[in-house]
Design a protein around this motif. Sequence first.
Motif, short mmCIF file in Angstrom:
data_model
loop_
_atom_site.label_atom_id
_atom_site.label_comp_id
_atom_site.label_asym_id
_atom_site.label_seq_id
_atom_site.Cartn_x
_atom_site.Cartn_y
_atom_site.Cartn_z
N PHE A 45 11.26 17.84 -13.36
CA PHE A 45 10.88 18.65 -14.31
C PHE A 45 9.34 18.92 -14.51
O PHE A 45 8.75 20.03 -14.89
N ALA A 46 8.36 18.26 -13.91
CA ALA A 46 7.22 18.47 -13.88
C ALA A 46 6.75 19.62 -12.98
O ALA A 46 6.04 20.55 -13.23
N ILE A 47 7.61 19.70 -11.98
CA ILE A 47 7.36 20.83 -10.95
C ILE A 47 7.75 22.21 -11.63
O ILE A 47 7.08 23.23 -11.78
N LEU A 48 9.03 22.28 -12.24
CA LEU A 48 9.59 23.39 -13.06
C LEU A 48 8.33 23.75 -14.05
O LEU A 48 8.14 24.81 -14.24
N GLY A 49 8.00 22.76 -14.68
CA GLY A 49 7.08 23.15 -16.02
C GLY A 49 6.03 23.93 -15.18
O GLY A 49 5.12 24.80 -15.82
N LEU A 50 5.27 23.19 -14.34
CA LEU A 50 3.87 23.53 -13.82
C LEU A 50 4.27 24.84 -13.14
O LEU A 50 3.27 26.03 -13.30
N VAL A 76 6.70 18.11 -20.94
CA VAL A 76 7.19 17.26 -21.88
C VAL A 76 8.55 16.21 -21.64
O VAL A 76 8.46 15.12 -21.80
N MET A 77 9.26 17.32 -21.01
CA MET A 77 10.62 16.26 -20.53
C MET A 77 10.19 15.45 -19.66
O MET A 77 11.18 14.41 -19.50
N ALA A 78 9.52 15.89 -18.56
CA ALA A 78 9.10 15.04 -17.44
C ALA A 78 8.42 13.65 -18.09
O ALA A 78 9.01 12.69 -17.42
N LEU A 79 7.38 13.83 -19.16
CA LEU A 79 6.93 12.67 -19.72
C LEU A 79 7.96 11.91 -20.34
O LEU A 79 7.79 10.68 -20.13
N ILE A 80 8.81 12.59 -21.15
CA ILE A 80 9.75 11.78 -21.80
C ILE A 80 10.69 10.81 -20.88
O ILE A 80 10.96 9.48 -20.81
N VAL A 81 11.29 11.56 -19.66
CA VAL A 81 11.95 10.88 -18.72
C VAL A 81 11.01 9.61 -18.03
O VAL A 81 11.74 8.66 -17.89
N PHE A 82 9.87 10.04 -17.73
CA PHE A 82 9.14 9.05 -16.96
C PHE A 82 8.85 7.68 -18.15
O PHE A 82 8.88 6.59 -17.72
#
Length: 180
Positions: A45-50, A76-82
């Motif tokens: 998700f972080a890579i997709l976001g960036l 935000v989804m990456a942070l939620i998952v993490f």
Amino acid sequence: METLIKRLERSTLVQAAVYVLIGLFILWNPRFFFDIIVYLVAGYFAILGLWAIVQGMRHRRDGLPPSFFMGIIYLVMALIVFFFAEVLASLLPIFIGLLFLFGGIIRLVQALGYRRVMANRWMYFLVTSILWIGIGLLLLTNPFSSLLVLFQLFGGFLIAVGMMELVLYFTLRRSRRQVV
């Protein structure tokens, strides 16, 4: 028909190896497996976001394009998952169970289709599909209190499915030799 059996044979052997290896890995260290899944999903998700943010910044004209805001949502989804992985993981048995259930149903349909092509040997496919459906239903009912125990059980199931796939591989191999 020989090429169909060769393709089935090859894919069955690869699937068996993958199931057994992942199953052994999960049995050996379920917490590490869980952490890897969290990191992979959050990283994805972080890579997709960036990527979406960079693309949005490159293609902006009169303001920021929607891809920029989608990038923020992905981050935000990456942070939620993490940070909320444990809570989200409580839903994981349901998703895994659904995957096994649907996979088993697909295999059941395939097994019924192989009935005409493989004479008695299609029963191995039938047994495997029933095993997949059973595992899916067991995971959907989620009688286990610990997610790590569930992961270990999932690893054991993967090993069992991998062994069944090996039986299917040798069955397909025998069938191909009889056709030739």
